[in-house]
Design a protein around this motif. Structure first.
Motif, PDB file in Angstrom:
ATOM      1  N   ALA A 143       3.673   5.944  -5.524  1.00  0.00           N
ATOM      2  CA  ALA A 143       3.597   6.020  -6.983  1.00  0.00           C
ATOM      3  C   ALA A 143       2.460   6.918  -7.450  1.00  0.00           C
ATOM      4  O   ALA A 143       2.500   7.454  -8.553  1.00  0.00           O
ATOM      5  N   ALA A 144       1.457   7.118  -6.606  1.00  0.00           N
ATOM      6  CA  ALA A 144       0.294   7.927  -6.987  1.00  0.00           C
ATOM      7  C   ALA A 144       0.442   9.391  -6.616  1.00  0.00           C
ATOM      8  O   ALA A 144      -0.437  10.197  -6.907  1.00  0.00           O
ATOM      9  N   LYS A 145       1.557   9.777  -5.991  1.00  0.00           N
ATOM     10  CA  LYS A 145       1.748  11.174  -5.573  1.00  0.00           C
ATOM     11  C   LYS A 145       1.759  12.117  -6.771  1.00  0.00           C
ATOM     12  O   LYS A 145       2.020  11.716  -7.896  1.00  0.00           O
ATOM     13  N   SER A 193       4.233  -2.364 -16.170  1.00  0.00           N
ATOM     14  CA  SER A 193       4.014  -3.312 -15.085  1.00  0.00           C
ATOM     15  C   SER A 193       2.544  -3.373 -14.686  1.00  0.00           C
ATOM     16  O   SER A 193       1.790  -2.409 -14.847  1.00  0.00           O
ATOM     17  N   LEU A 194       2.159  -4.505 -14.163  1.00  0.00           N
ATOM     18  CA  LEU A 194       0.784  -4.720 -13.737  1.00  0.00           C
ATOM     19  C   LEU A 194       0.330  -3.683 -12.707  1.00  0.00           C
ATOM     20  O   LEU A 194      -0.721  -3.064 -12.884  1.00  0.00           O
ATOM     21  N   PRO A 195       1.103  -3.431 -11.624  1.00  0.00           N
ATOM     22  CA  PRO A 195       0.628  -2.446 -10.650  1.00  0.00           C
ATOM     23  C   PRO A 195       0.503  -1.036 -11.221  1.00  0.00           C
ATOM     24  O   PRO A 195      -0.390  -0.279 -10.846  1.00  0.00           O
ATOM     25  N   ALA A 201       0.838  -1.206   0.000  1.00  0.00           N
ATOM     26  CA  ALA A 201       0.000   0.000   0.000  1.00  0.00           C
ATOM     27  C   ALA A 201       0.869   1.250   0.000  1.00  0.00           C
ATOM     28  O   ALA A 201       0.535   2.251  -0.640  1.00  0.00           O
ATOM     29  N   GLU A 202       1.996   1.212   0.713  1.00  0.00           N
ATOM     30  CA  GLU A 202       2.911   2.356   0.767  1.00  0.00           C
ATOM     31  C   GLU A 202       3.525   2.627  -0.601  1.00  0.00           C
ATOM     32  O   GLU A 202       3.670   3.781  -1.016  1.00  0.00           O
ATOM     33  N   GLN A 203       3.905   1.567  -1.304  1.00  0.00           N
ATOM     34  CA  GLN A 203       4.476   1.733  -2.642  1.00  0.00           C
ATOM     35  C   GLN A 203       3.440   2.311  -3.599  1.00  0.00           C
ATOM     36  O   GLN A 203       3.758   3.183  -4.411  1.00  0.00           O
ATOM     37  N   GLU A 243       7.087  -9.527 -12.873  1.00  0.00           N
ATOM     38  CA  GLU A 243       8.083  -8.521 -12.500  1.00  0.00           C
ATOM     39  C   GLU A 243       7.382  -7.459 -11.661  1.00  0.00           C
ATOM     40  O   GLU A 243       6.540  -6.729 -12.163  1.00  0.00           O
ATOM     41  N   GLY A 244       7.730  -7.392 -10.402  1.00  0.00           N
ATOM     42  CA  GLY A 244       7.078  -6.459  -9.490  1.00  0.00           C
ATOM     43  C   GLY A 244       7.531  -5.025  -9.700  1.00  0.00           C
ATOM     44  O   GLY A 244       8.441  -4.732 -10.462  1.00  0.00           O
ATOM     45  N   GLY A 245       6.856  -4.133  -9.007  1.00  0.00           N
ATOM     46  CA  GLY A 245       7.228  -2.729  -9.032  1.00  0.00           C
ATOM     47  C   GLY A 245       6.471  -1.928 -10.058  1.00  0.00           C
ATOM     48  O   GLY A 245       5.592  -2.424 -10.757  1.00  0.00           O
ATOM     49  N   PHE A 246       6.831  -0.650 -10.134  1.00  0.00           N
ATOM     50  CA  PHE A 246       6.202   0.298 -11.050  1.00  0.00           C
ATOM     51  C   PHE A 246       7.225   0.669 -12.113  1.00  0.00           C
ATOM     52  O   PHE A 246       8.208   1.333 -11.812  1.00  0.00           O
TER      53      PHE A 246
END
Length: 130
Positions: A40-42, A108-110, A34-36, A63-66
């Motif tokens: 990323a949404a800032k 990436s997916l997220p 949730a923190e990541q 592959e995780g991350g943004f």
């Protein structure tokens, strides 16, 4: 051999159908916290440079991350992607993709989820470098 015997032999020697592969859901593949997601949404930085627009597709969901792999950059960096349809954006790592500039990008997916894009869509997104 009679047709009954042939049917019995065929039934015994035919290999069973393979079981369908288990499919992971996007929620199972998204390992970001949730923190990541909040980071990323800032709001975007004021010193950004628009690199252009690109057609986005889902990159490797394991592959995780943004991140975005795009031919719009020649070196790794930090930036942001924006969905012009809804105005949502995400801070991402910019990763060079060896392809023509018109070839599209992998996201990436997220990051796709954060900007409100269906994982099966091919939206046009904006790419910025910080």
């Amino acid at each position: 051999m009679s047709s009954e015997q042939l049917a019995a032999v065929t039934a015994v020697t035919r290999a069973p159908s393979p079981r369908p592969a288990a499919r992971a859901t996007p929620a199972q593949l998204d390992t970001t916290t949730a923190e990541q997601k909040a980071a990323a949404a800032k709001a975007p930085e004021t010193s950004e440079v628009k690199l252009g627009t690109t057609v986005a597709s889902l990159g490797n969901p394991t592959e995780g991350g943004f991140w975005i792999k795009t031919p719009l950059v020649k070196a790794r960096g930090v930036g942001r992607i924006r969905n012009p349809e809804n105005g949502k954006s995400a801070k991402v790592d910019l990763i060079p993709l060896d392809a023509p500039a018109s070839g599209g990008s992998q996201v990436s997916l997220p990051a796709l989820q954060l900007i409100g894009v269906s994982l099966t869509d091919l939206p046009v997104i904006e790419v910025f470098k910080s």
